[in-house]
Design a protein around this motif. Structure first.
Motif, short mmCIF file in Angstrom:
data_model
loop_
_atom_site.label_atom_id
_atom_site.label_comp_id
_atom_site.label_asym_id
_atom_site.label_seq_id
_atom_site.Cartn_x
_atom_site.Cartn_y
_atom_site.Cartn_z
N ASN A 1 25.42 37.74 48.84
CA ASN A 1 25.60 38.60 47.69
C ASN A 1 27.03 38.54 47.20
O ASN A 1 27.85 37.80 47.75
N GLN A 2 27.31 39.33 46.18
CA GLN A 2 28.64 39.27 45.60
C GLN A 2 29.12 40.68 45.24
O GLN A 2 28.36 41.47 44.70
N ILE A 3 30.38 40.93 45.54
CA ILE A 3 31.02 42.18 45.07
C ILE A 3 31.97 41.75 43.96
O ILE A 3 32.84 40.90 44.19
N LYS A 4 31.75 42.29 42.78
CA LYS A 4 32.60 41.92 41.64
C LYS A 4 33.15 43.20 41.05
O LYS A 4 32.44 43.92 40.35
N GLU A 5 34.37 43.53 41.39
CA GLU A 5 34.95 44.80 40.92
C GLU A 5 36.44 44.65 40.71
O GLU A 5 37.12 43.95 41.49
N GLU A 6 36.93 45.34 39.70
CA GLU A 6 38.37 45.42 39.41
C GLU A 6 39.05 44.05 39.39
O GLU A 6 40.16 43.89 39.90
N GLY A 7 38.33 43.07 38.85
CA GLY A 7 38.91 41.73 38.70
C GLY A 7 38.81 40.88 39.96
O GLY A 7 39.18 39.70 39.96
#
Ligand SMILES: Cc1cc2nc3c(=O)[nH]c(=O)nc-3n(C[C@H](O)[C@H](O)[C@H](O)COP(=O)(O)OP(=O)(O)OC[C@H]3O[C@@H](n4cnc5c(N)ncnc54)[C@H](O)[C@@H]3O)c2cc1C
Length: 495
Positions: A41-47
């Motif tokens: 999976n992927q965490i995509k936050e705050e750039g």
């Protein structure tokens, strides 16, 4: 056109879905989460952009095969780059070692230890390569349906030739003397959640596979593969429903007939389940009579791989990062491993792995920032389950202190601008991983090959399983192989 229903859009479920849709089946894929990938999976936050689970790409050919199979150019979906050096290993009291898949560089590392150990290392590679070829042909690329698929002269002979009864570490000791080299060849059984001091010696094929076939990085990180499979599935006309929890696999008269999804019943000609096998048995097939030997008691008694505590750190500073993948060994590695598998305690002096994808792809963090992924192997939940916020906070501080003492990230705590953690409980809640065991059922001899859950379910027709806890086992390329085997089993039945 026959209708196939697939549970779970992890790598295995996605791979099976793509293959079958390409072959002309009408495939519908159901995923409980809001995005595909499962543990990939992927965490995509705050750039910042982090891979949640897998990070090391090995057996590149298997990643590409699914795209070639569908008459696509793999490079259009998976932009890959070779990683070299593949791995940096750090030992608390001895100099680090750098491993390259370039033979000249590798010899430099080995001869800096001793010519005798260099010779032993090459001898080990030759030995394990022979065993790998046997395992590949006789077990990894074959599925087992009946007793006689396994108990026949050629399989039994192949099993004997594998000489896999002793553990990884003991099988290496006779080849090399240097303790760092021994660890470098043995520790990688942890990649599939099994102890190097107990797991079958065959799994020492992992460092050989890295060396012989290379380690790669996919632009955008590992999650690019999940997105690529989703894109291909949709291009082929497949139907994907995210945020959709499957409640039950419906079985009537020993035949799987459909899925129960909330109040809706969906019928299909065949079902493939990519959700974790032990979870699927206990949660998706509620009637024990429908699942043969896999009673609740049996599932509970089976052995599970270790789990992971992960920290994803976004830092507003650039560091002098030397390698994409680095491992830091505990001072007493054996004790560390015993705490994971025997004692069931949180390692007080843990080994850990660091992955800094911004070294290969700057787009994964804001400019002049770094995305740092730290993985610490920990026991699975049946052995240790107290993941309270106090435990998490305490362990986080312990790991950060180790980072500051042993790595280049000396002042990391002053530069953390984004942070997230994953514990075994999150793997259980988010992906229905039984016991939060990140690599599924432990690949002991008693839970491998014929003895691992089969790709075709033995107790109901039209039902197939793939993923980490089924044959051939865990790891991205291996679960892609399990999906291929599950599809081949379905095709055999549909002839
Ligand atoms: C921290 C970590 C690091 C790893 N590192 C590597 C690595 O570097 N290289 C490598 O090759 N492998 C690595 N692995 C292993 C690899 O990630 C796994 O083997 C692989 O991703 C498992 O895929 P899967 O499809 O079997 O399972 P999963 O990813 O668990 O997929 C199952 C899917 O089913 C869904 N699901 C479950 N129940 C239901 C339901 N009732 N209804 C609908 N959907 C449901 C889940 O949400 C999930 O999406 C790592 C794993 C972890 C966790």
């Amino acid at each position: 056109m026959k209708k196939v229903l697939i549970v779970g859009a992890g790598v295995a479920g996605l791979t099976a879905a793509v293959r079958l849709q390409y072959l002309g089946y009408d495939v519908t894929l159901y995923e409980k989460n809001n995005q595909v990938g499962g543990k990939m999976n992927q965490i995509k936050e705050e750039g910042f952009c982090f891979d949640v689970g897998p990070t090391i790409v090995m057996m590149k050919d298997i990643y590409e095969e699914i795209f070639s199979f569908c008459q696509r150019n793999p490079a259009d979906y998976l932009p890959m780059e070779k990683v070299d050096p593949m791995l940096h290993l750090y030992f608390s009291e001895e100099p680090p070692l750098s491993f390259s898949s370039d033979l000249t560089q590798l010899m430099h590392t080995l001869e800096s230890i001793s010519e005798e150990d260099a010779q032993g290392y090459l001898g080990f590679l030759s030995d394990i390569y022979k065993r790998y070829l046997i395992a590949k042909d006789a077990f990894i690329t074959r599925s087992f349906r009946s007793f006689w698929d396994f108990y026949n002269p050629s399989s039994l002979m192949a099993g004997l030739k594998l000489r896999t009864f002793n553990d990884a570490y003991s099988s290496i000791v006779k080849f090399v003397k240097d303790e760092r080299l021994r660890k470098s060849l043995a520790f990688q059984t942890l990649y599939i959640g099994v102890s190097p001091y107990q797991g079958p010696s065959l799994y020492t094929m992992i460092p050989m596979i890295e060396l012989f076939y290379g380690v790669y990085f996919i632009k955008g990180g590992m999650y690019t593969l999940a997105q690529a499979l989703e894109r291909l599935f949709k291009e082929l006309g497949g139907k994907l429903y995210c945020n959709t929890i499957v409640d039950e696999i419906l079985i009537e008269n020993k035949q799987a007939i459909g899925l129960q999804i909330g109040k809706e019943t969906v019928f299909g000609d065949a079902i493939i389940c990519g959700a974790d096998f032990p979870y699927a048995m206990t949660a998706l097939i509620p009637n024990e009579n429908d699942r043969g030997k896999y009673t609740d008691k049996k599932i509970k008694k089976m052995e599970y791989s270790c789990s992971c505590f992960l920290m994803y750190l976004g830092v507003d500073k650039k560091y002098d990062v030397q390698a994409l993948h680095s491992i830091y060994f505990a001072k007493d590695f054996k004790r560390n491993v015993d705490q994971l598998f025997e004692e069931g305690t949180l390692p007080d002096d843990p080994s850990f792995y660091i992955y800094v994808p911004t070294l290969m792809d700057e787009s994964l963090a804001p400019s002049e920032n770094e995305a740092v992924y730290i993985l610490v192997p920990v026991p699975e939940l049946s052995k240790f389950s107290d993941w309270s916020s106090a435990t998490i906070e305490k362990y986080r501080t312990q790991v950060l202190n180790k980072l500051k003492e042993e790595t280049i990230f000396k002042d990391i705590d002053e530069h953390i601008v984004f942070e997230k953690q994953y514990t075994p409980k999150d793997f259980q809640t988010d992906f229905n991983a039984y016991n939060g065991a990140t690599f599924g059922l432990k690949p002991t001899l008693k839970q491998s090959n014929y003895y691992r859950p089969h790709n075709k379910f033995a107790y109901a027709d039209h039902l197939y399983f793939c993923g980490s806890s089924t044959h051939p086992g865990a790891g991205v390329p291996i679960v892609m192989q399990s999906a291929k085997l599950a599809v081949e089993e379905l095709l055999k039945d549909d002839q």
